[in-house]
Motif scaffolding. Structure first.
Motif: not given
Length: 347
Positions: A79-87
């Motif tokens: 699962m991608k975390g919120k940090v990576m989703l905000a890339h």
């Protein structure tokens, strides 16, 4: 507010970490979203995270994600975390003052190295994001108490934006108008809100700030009987007797305080610091005094042409008490009726 917003726009242009401070309900997330839309990253996602609402045992996986088979129960694909989703977009960390100490350390590394390592992985992933944080807490006091990392504070507080509470803003009429238009297109403060309701809205101190103000307007729009919002359509906690007192400031006149307390006979009598009551009601149940009380109210309303403010002054009570009496005595709330009809009812 114009100076505050202008400075915020300059900060977002330079892609510096921004920390928005302000009481609950002052519009911190509204500002964060507006800054994202204004920035060069507007085509990418803005990912909001409420640091106080995620369980402590899940916040690490929520923020930083995890790799395949990282732990029992993990998704097979990871699962991608919120940090990576905000890339390439914006990461908004709301209520960052509630972030656990262990995750503060990991967040500091993300900000300093611009990379994140998901749980169960040994390969760090590069991340490019704009960070906006917000809190209603005094972060500096948390730093002094040792519950918030000092180095993280200085990392996120490069650009500090302080949002004032509603009670200190000078554009209250503009705010009310904006909320009205968002609820009912075409509705205006001058045309669709009567003077008495407008006075209550403008004089209230709004301890819940914009959130409370929007809720009050939504309620009034839902219960109004026609195109006009009147004082009786507003939530009862906005009535003058329940308004939170304004902090003393030069040039601000303090309003008289009201309370209900029993007299020697056990009847509840409203006492005012400004003037005594001309009458009172036994609140314990029906009594023989009710007809004369009704007459007094109707005569006062007739003399003032159903102006609630004027009638309440004549009776020596606050408007909230007069509204309560109207409900108890089942007197309909009407305005500008002919005095003949009113006196006929009183007689």
């Amino acid at each position: 507010m114009i100076a505050t917003l202008s400075r915020a726009r300059l900060l977002i242009d330079r892609q510096l970490p921004i920390l928005i401070l302000g009481e609950t309900g002052t519009g911190k997330e509204y500002l964060a979203r507006a800054l994202h839309e204004y920035s060069s990253r507007c085509r990418a996602a803005m990912v909001p995270v409420n640091c106080g609402s995620i369980p402590e045992n899940l916040i690490e996986s929520e923020l930083f994600g995890y790799s395949r088979g990282a732990f029992s129960g993990a998704l097979s694909s990871g699962m991608k975390g919120k940090v990576m989703l905000a890339h390439r977009g914006t990461l908004f960390l709301d209520e960052i003052g509630d972030m656990p100490a262990a995750q503060q350390t990991r967040l500091l590394r993300v900000l300093s190295e611009r990379e994140v390592t998901p749980i169960g992985s040994t390969e760090p992933l590069k991340v490019d994001l704009q960070l906006i944080c917000a809190t209603h807490q005094n972060i500096e006091s948390h730093v002094e108490a040792g519950t918030f990392r000092e180095d993280l504070y200085y990392r996120i507080a490069v650009g500090i934006i302080q949002l004032p509470p509603v009670r200190e803003r000078l554009d209250l009429a503009w705010i009310l108008q904006s909320i009205l238009e968002s609820e009912v297109p075409g509705m205006t403060l001058e045309r669709n809100v009567d003077r008495e309701a407008r006075d209550i809205l403008m004089q209230n101190q709004w301890p819940g700030n914009l959130r409370q103000m929007r809720a009050a307007i939504q309620y009034a729009c839902a219960v109004r009987s026609d195109e006009m919002i009147r004082a009786a359509d507003l939530p009862s906690n906005l009535m003058p007797g329940k308004i939170v007192s304004k902090r003393h400031r030069p040039g601000v006149t303090q309003q008289p305080s009201f309370d209900m307390s029993p007299d020697a006979s056990g009847s509840l009598v409203e006492r005012s610091s400004a003037r005594p009551l001309k009458w009172h009601t036994d609140m314990r149940g029906p009594s023989a005094s009710l007809p004369s009380e009704r007459d007094n109210i109707l005569r006062a309303l007739s003399a003032s042409r159903w102006n609630i403010s004027a009638a309440s002054r004549d009776l020596g009570i606050c408007r909230a008490s007069l509204y309560r009496k109207l409900r108890e005595l089942r007197i309909p709330h009407v305005r500008d009726m002919g005095s003949d009809i009113l006196m006929a009812d009183a007689g």
